[in-house]
Design an enzyme around this catalytic site. Structure first.
Site, PDB file in Angstrom:
ATOM      1  N   ASP A 189      21.061  59.078   5.140  1.00 64.14           N
ATOM      2  CA  ASP A 189      20.503  57.762   5.440  1.00 64.14           C
ATOM      3  C   ASP A 189      20.747  56.831   4.251  1.00 64.14           C
ATOM      4  OD1 ASP A 189      19.624  58.785   7.824  1.00 64.14           O
ATOM      5  OD2 ASP A 189      17.512  58.878   7.271  1.00 64.14           O
ATOM      6  N   ASN A 237      16.122  66.313  10.450  1.00 71.47           N
ATOM      7  CA  ASN A 237      14.724  65.906  10.225  1.00 71.47           C
ATOM      8  C   ASN A 237      13.763  66.819  10.978  1.00 71.47           C
ATOM      9  OD1 ASN A 237      15.825  63.750   8.829  1.00 71.47           O
ATOM     10  ND2 ASN A 237      15.453  62.252  10.450  1.00 71.47           N
ATOM     11  N   GLU A 279      22.553  63.116  19.119  1.00 72.66           N
ATOM     12  CA  GLU A 279      23.481  62.615  18.091  1.00 72.66           C
ATOM     13  C   GLU A 279      24.718  63.508  17.967  1.00 72.66           C
ATOM     14  OE1 GLU A 279      20.634  59.914  15.234  1.00 72.66           O
ATOM     15  OE2 GLU A 279      20.980  61.981  14.594  1.00 72.66           O
ATOM     16  N   ASN A 305      10.653  58.156  23.174  1.00 73.97           N
ATOM     17  CA  ASN A 305       9.738  57.094  22.763  1.00 73.97           C
ATOM     18  C   ASN A 305       9.842  55.987  23.817  1.00 73.97           C
ATOM     19  OD1 ASN A 305      11.970  55.485  22.175  1.00 73.97           O
ATOM     20  ND2 ASN A 305      11.855  55.814  19.972  1.00 73.97           N
ATOM     21  N   ALA A 312      11.954  58.502  11.108  1.00 79.34           N
ATOM     22  CA  ALA A 312      11.801  59.949  11.349  1.00 79.34           C
ATOM     23  C   ALA A 312      10.390  60.371  11.741  1.00 79.34           C
ATOM     24  CB  ALA A 312      12.292  60.778  10.157  1.00 79.34           C
ATOM     25  N   ALA A 313       9.502  59.421  12.035  1.00 78.23           N
ATOM     26  CA  ALA A 313       8.158  59.809  12.493  1.00 78.23           C
ATOM     27  C   ALA A 313       8.253  60.584  13.810  1.00 78.23           C
ATOM     28  CB  ALA A 313       7.286  58.567  12.672  1.00 78.23           C
ATOM     29  N   GLY A 314       9.143  60.138  14.682  1.00 77.58           N
ATOM     30  CA  GLY A 314       9.332  60.842  15.956  1.00 77.58           C
ATOM     31  C   GLY A 314       9.928  62.227  15.749  1.00 77.58           C
ATOM     32  N   ASP A 315      10.814  62.348  14.777  1.00 78.71           N
ATOM     33  CA  ASP A 315      11.398  63.670  14.474  1.00 78.71           C
ATOM     34  C   ASP A 315      10.328  64.611  13.931  1.00 78.71           C
ATOM     35  OD1 ASP A 315      13.903  62.679  15.172  1.00 78.71           O
ATOM     36  OD2 ASP A 315      14.289  61.981  13.125  1.00 78.71           O
TER      37      ASP A 315
HETATM   38  O1  RIB Z   1      15.169  59.476  13.626  1.00 80.03           O
HETATM   39  C1  RIB Z   1      15.492  58.976  12.351  1.00 80.03           C
HETATM   40  C2  RIB Z   1      16.908  59.312  12.013  1.00 80.03           C
HETATM   41  O2  RIB Z   1      17.772  58.643  12.901  1.00 80.03           O
HETATM   42  C3  RIB Z   1      17.351  58.883  10.637  1.00 80.03           C
HETATM   43  O3  RIB Z   1      17.086  59.850   9.652  1.00 80.03           O
HETATM   44  C4  RIB Z   1      18.825  58.596  10.840  1.00 80.03           C
HETATM   45  O4  RIB Z   1      19.640  59.505  10.200  1.00 80.03           O
HETATM   46  C5  RIB Z   1      19.042  58.615  12.341  1.00 80.03           C
HETATM   47  O5  RIB Z   1      19.688  59.742  12.753  1.00 80.03           O
END
Ligand code: RIB
Length: 308
Positions: free
Chosen positions: A17, A47, A143, A187, A248-251
């Protein structure tokens, strides 16, 4: 002590990032003066893996980094969080990169350039079929190339391994996917991609379930989460915190939710556990850097007089 828990296996992205902090996210055609810049490990797959590993659960990662300056740091960051990276590959070319704008109010806008993540193909996953077969749960996001997701989910269906699919970034899904996923976790923006009207969580969840999904979690940020499974539905309340970085809160939610489910919590208790983890993460900077440990999480809950 011998590890008896079946690991969480993440088949996903690893990304560096590139975070620019700015008073406000620029509009098209606008130039703004930023306040800082940093590089920090991210990628939705990585994440989620770090979120689960920092909570003390065994996690193995299937994915690739590039042979550029970022690859070694991305690998090292995963393994220092406790993620098993033994099946990961360093591919020729760039690692995944993500320019991110982060506003003072904690909102973000992200562009993901796949790099090595775009090279994670079905043949690579197939080489590690035993890792999939022995998983307690497989976590995927969107991704990686869609053909790789389709192939991974088909393997999971064959081996009866539950899958949590985070449809991020939202993209069209092939028909079998809807029936191969145990947990679907969009989300609000992602839900809106799949349905014309995503404003009412109750109707969104019903419409998603009608596609064949057994479990849906609608991640609603500061509103908490709406969880539907086994014929029951209900809101899970959020924790009020002062958010400084929502990346990355969702991750974090997904990694913690997977851990709690595998530890036997019911889906609503698991979502509350995950809400606590992601509440902590938004009070810290960075993607992987913001993921709480189990001790952090229990201390956070104890401060609020809660046990989960
Ligand atoms: O969900 C957040 C992430 O989305 C970030 O860390 C970025 O790398 C993207 O993949």
């Amino acid at each position: 002590m011998t590890e008896t828990r079946k690991p969480i296996v993440v088949v996903g992205s690893v990304t560096m990032d590139m975070v620019t902090r700015t008073p406000q996210i620029p509009r098209v055609g606008q130039t703004v003066i930023g306040t800082s810049f940093s590089t920090t490990p991210g990628g939705k797959g990585a994440n989620q893996a770090v979120a689960a590993a920092r909570l003390g659960y065994p996690v193995q990662f299937l994915g690739m980094v590039g042979d550029d300056v970022f690859g070694p740091e991305l690998l090292e960051n995963l393994s220092s969080a406790g993620v098993n990276t033994s099946a990961m590959i360093t591919a020729p070319g760039s690692s995944g990169l993500a320019p991110i704008f982060l506003s003072e109010s904690g909102q973000n806008a992200i562009v993901v350039v796949p790099g090595a993540n775009g090279k994670v193909d079905s043949a690579y996953v197939d080489k590690h079929v035993d890792v999939i077969r022995n998983a307690g749960m497989v976590l995927c996001q969107l991704e990686l190339p869609m053909a790789t997701i389709d192939y991974t989910l088909a393997l999971c269906a064959q081996f009866d391994v539950p899958v949590m699919l985070d449809p991020a970034p939202a993209a069209a899904l092939s028909d079998p996917v809807w029936k191969q996923v145990a947990w679907f976790t969009p989300n609000e923006t992602e839900a809106a991609f799949y349905l014309d009207d995503a404003s009412h969580p109750e109707t969104v969840a019903a419409a998603l379930l009608a596609r064949g999904l057994p479990g849906v979690v609608l991640k609603r940020g500061a509103e908490g989460a709406y969880v539907v499974a086994s014929g029951k539905a209900g809101w899970v309340q959020p924790f009020a915190v002062n958010a400084i970085d929502t990346v990355a809160a969702g991750d974090c939610f997904n990694g913690a939710f997977a851990v709690a489910l595998l530890e036997g919590k019911d889906p609503w208790a698991a979502a509350r556990f995950a809400c606590a983890a992601s509440a902590i993460s938004v009070t810290r900077h960075g993607a992987q850097a913001s993921m709480p440990t189990r001790d952090d999480l229990y201390a956070f809950l104890a401060d609020r007089g809660e046990t989960i």
